[in-house]
Scaffold this motif. Structure first.
Motif, short mmCIF file in Angstrom:
data_model
loop_
_atom_site.label_atom_id
_atom_site.label_comp_id
_atom_site.label_asym_id
_atom_site.label_seq_id
_atom_site.Cartn_x
_atom_site.Cartn_y
_atom_site.Cartn_z
N ALA A 186 -2.41 -1.36 3.30
CA ALA A 186 -1.25 -1.93 4.07
C ALA A 186 -0.90 -2.92 2.87
CB ALA A 186 -1.78 -2.79 5.21
N PRO A 187 0.45 -3.17 3.11
CA PRO A 187 1.14 -4.17 1.93
C PRO A 187 0.42 -5.51 2.12
CG PRO A 187 2.99 -3.13 3.30
CD PRO A 187 1.53 -2.72 4.06
N GLU A 188 0.07 -5.99 3.19
CA GLU A 188 -0.59 -7.37 3.24
C GLU A 188 -1.92 -7.28 2.56
OE1 GLU A 188 -1.18 -5.51 7.37
OE2 GLU A 188 0.26 -5.50 5.80
N VAL A 189 -2.66 -6.19 2.45
CA VAL A 189 -3.98 -6.07 1.89
C VAL A 189 -3.63 -5.88 0.42
CG1 VAL A 189 -5.96 -4.55 1.43
CG2 VAL A 189 -5.00 -4.74 3.76
N MET A 190 -2.44 -5.51 -0.26
CA MET A 190 -2.21 -5.27 -1.63
C MET A 190 -2.00 -6.72 -1.98
SD MET A 190 -1.70 -1.95 -2.56
CE MET A 190 -0.81 -2.01 -3.92
N ASP A 191 -1.20 -7.47 -1.14
CA ASP A 191 -1.02 -8.88 -1.58
C ASP A 191 -2.25 -9.66 -1.71
OD1 ASP A 191 1.85 -8.57 -1.41
OD2 ASP A 191 1.87 -9.46 0.60
N GLY B 133 -7.34 -7.31 9.97
CA GLY B 133 -7.73 -6.24 9.67
C GLY B 133 -7.26 -4.87 10.30
N ALA B 134 -7.31 -5.19 11.66
CA ALA B 134 -6.82 -3.98 12.54
C ALA B 134 -5.53 -3.61 12.47
CB ALA B 134 -7.09 -4.71 14.21
N ALA B 135 -4.59 -4.65 12.11
CA ALA B 135 -3.12 -4.24 11.71
C ALA B 135 -3.23 -3.38 10.42
CB ALA B 135 -2.37 -5.32 11.79
N ALA B 136 -4.12 -3.72 9.41
CA ALA B 136 -4.01 -3.09 8.27
C ALA B 136 -4.47 -1.69 8.48
CB ALA B 136 -4.86 -3.99 7.33
N ASP B 137 -5.53 -1.66 9.17
CA ASP B 137 -6.14 -0.27 9.66
C ASP B 137 -5.09 0.68 10.28
OD1 ASP B 137 -8.48 -1.08 8.42
OD2 ASP B 137 -9.35 -1.45 10.46
N MET B 138 -4.25 0.08 11.05
CA MET B 138 -3.03 0.89 11.57
C MET B 138 -2.16 1.48 10.85
SD MET B 138 -4.45 1.27 14.69
CE MET B 138 -3.10 2.25 15.30
N TRP B 139 -1.84 0.68 9.88
CA TRP B 139 -1.13 0.90 8.59
C TRP B 139 -1.54 2.39 7.94
CZ3 TRP B 139 3.45 -0.01 5.84
CH2 TRP B 139 3.44 0.53 4.61
N SER B 140 -2.85 2.23 7.66
CA SER B 140 -3.73 3.35 7.12
C SER B 140 -3.60 4.43 8.15
CB SER B 140 -5.10 2.99 6.58
OG SER B 140 -5.10 2.00 5.93
N ILE C 2 4.69 7.22 13.25
CA ILE C 2 4.35 7.11 11.71
C ILE C 2 5.19 5.72 11.53
CG2 ILE C 2 4.87 7.90 9.55
CD1 ILE C 2 4.01 10.59 10.53
N ARG C 3 6.41 5.74 12.16
CA ARG C 3 7.35 4.51 11.76
C ARG C 3 6.87 3.29 12.08
NH1 ARG C 3 11.64 7.95 13.51
NH2 ARG C 3 12.77 8.91 11.55
N ARG C 4 6.24 3.32 13.58
CA ARG C 4 5.58 2.02 14.20
C ARG C 4 4.42 1.68 13.38
NH1 ARG C 4 6.33 1.26 19.47
NH2 ARG C 4 5.09 -0.90 18.95
N LEU C 5 3.43 2.67 13.06
CA LEU C 5 2.38 2.37 12.30
C LEU C 5 2.27 1.78 11.02
CD1 LEU C 5 0.24 5.20 13.64
CD2 LEU C 5 0.10 3.06 14.46
N THR C 6 3.51 2.13 10.36
CA THR C 6 3.88 1.76 8.93
C THR C 6 4.85 0.62 8.97
OG1 THR C 6 5.19 3.57 8.54
CG2 THR C 6 2.83 4.12 7.92
N ALA C 7 5.01 -0.03 10.02
CA ALA C 7 6.02 -1.24 9.91
C ALA C 7 5.50 -1.98 8.79
CB ALA C 7 6.07 -1.95 11.15
N ARG D 274 3.18 -3.72 14.22
CA ARG D 274 2.43 -2.55 14.39
C ARG D 274 1.67 -2.45 15.81
NH1 ARG D 274 -0.21 -3.65 8.92
NH2 ARG D 274 1.67 -3.63 7.56
N PRO D 275 1.85 -1.26 16.29
CA PRO D 275 0.89 -1.37 17.56
C PRO D 275 -0.74 -1.55 17.43
CG PRO D 275 1.65 0.84 17.01
CD PRO D 275 2.38 0.01 15.85
N SER D 276 -1.41 -1.84 18.38
CA SER D 276 -2.96 -1.53 18.22
C SER D 276 -3.09 -0.18 18.55
CB SER D 276 -3.38 -2.46 19.30
OG SER D 276 -3.15 -1.90 20.85
N ALA D 277 -4.44 0.15 18.44
CA ALA D 277 -4.74 1.43 18.64
C ALA D 277 -4.48 1.86 20.06
CB ALA D 277 -6.09 1.85 18.22
N ALA D 278 -4.92 1.05 21.00
CA ALA D 278 -4.63 1.21 22.38
C ALA D 278 -3.38 1.53 22.78
CB ALA D 278 -5.19 0.20 23.22
N ALA D 279 -2.26 0.66 22.05
CA ALA D 279 -0.69 0.73 22.21
C ALA D 279 -0.29 2.00 21.57
CB ALA D 279 -0.13 -0.52 21.76
#
Length: 125
Positions: free
Chosen positions: A7-12, A26-33, A77-82, A88-93
């Motif tokens: 995810a971009p924030e991890v790269m930062d 970490g959860a939001a970064a995982d959703m990017w992946s 995909i668009r939402r997960l890679t916001a 980004r939605p959670s896994a449940a969302a």
């Protein structure tokens, strides 16, 4: 290349960006992946933004391979890679999004399923 899924924030954080000194979710970064993996699974290609230098753009669906992929799938995909991790939605969302909850017939027509979640698997003897 693992960088393609970061995810971009991890790269930062890895680059020592001063704005990211507080870490990242970490959860939001995982959703990017998950979004990048879904992109690869549905298209058989890497997203154009998967190169480290181009990490600041969102996934593109301009390639002809996306013509037969539903808008619901592209929306996941668009939402997960916001770019903003808060968007980004959670896994449940994510699992409540129409691509996961609407059953489709062979022609691609959708109907709401009585139960939320993944469509039933068909037996394949």
């Amino acid at each position: 290349n693992v960088c393609r899924y970061l995810a971009p924030e991890v790269m930062d954080c890895q680059n020592g960006d001063e704005l990211s000194l507080g870490g990242y979710d970490g959860a939001a970064a995982d959703m990017w992946s998950v979004g990048i993996v879904l992109f690869v699974l549905l298209s058989g290609t890497q997203p154009a933004n998967s190169n480290v230098e181009n990490k600041w753009t969102t996934c593109s669906f301009n390639d002809c391979v996306w013509e037969n992929v539903s808008n619901d799938a592209k929306n996941v995909i668009r939402r997960l890679t916001a770019m903003n991790s808060n968007d980004r939605p959670s896994a449940a969302a994510a699992l409540l999004m129409p691509w996961f909850t609407v059953r489709r017939d062979a022609r691609g027509s959708g109907t709401n399923d009585a139960r939320p979640g993944l469509p039933k698997r068909q037996r394949t003897c």
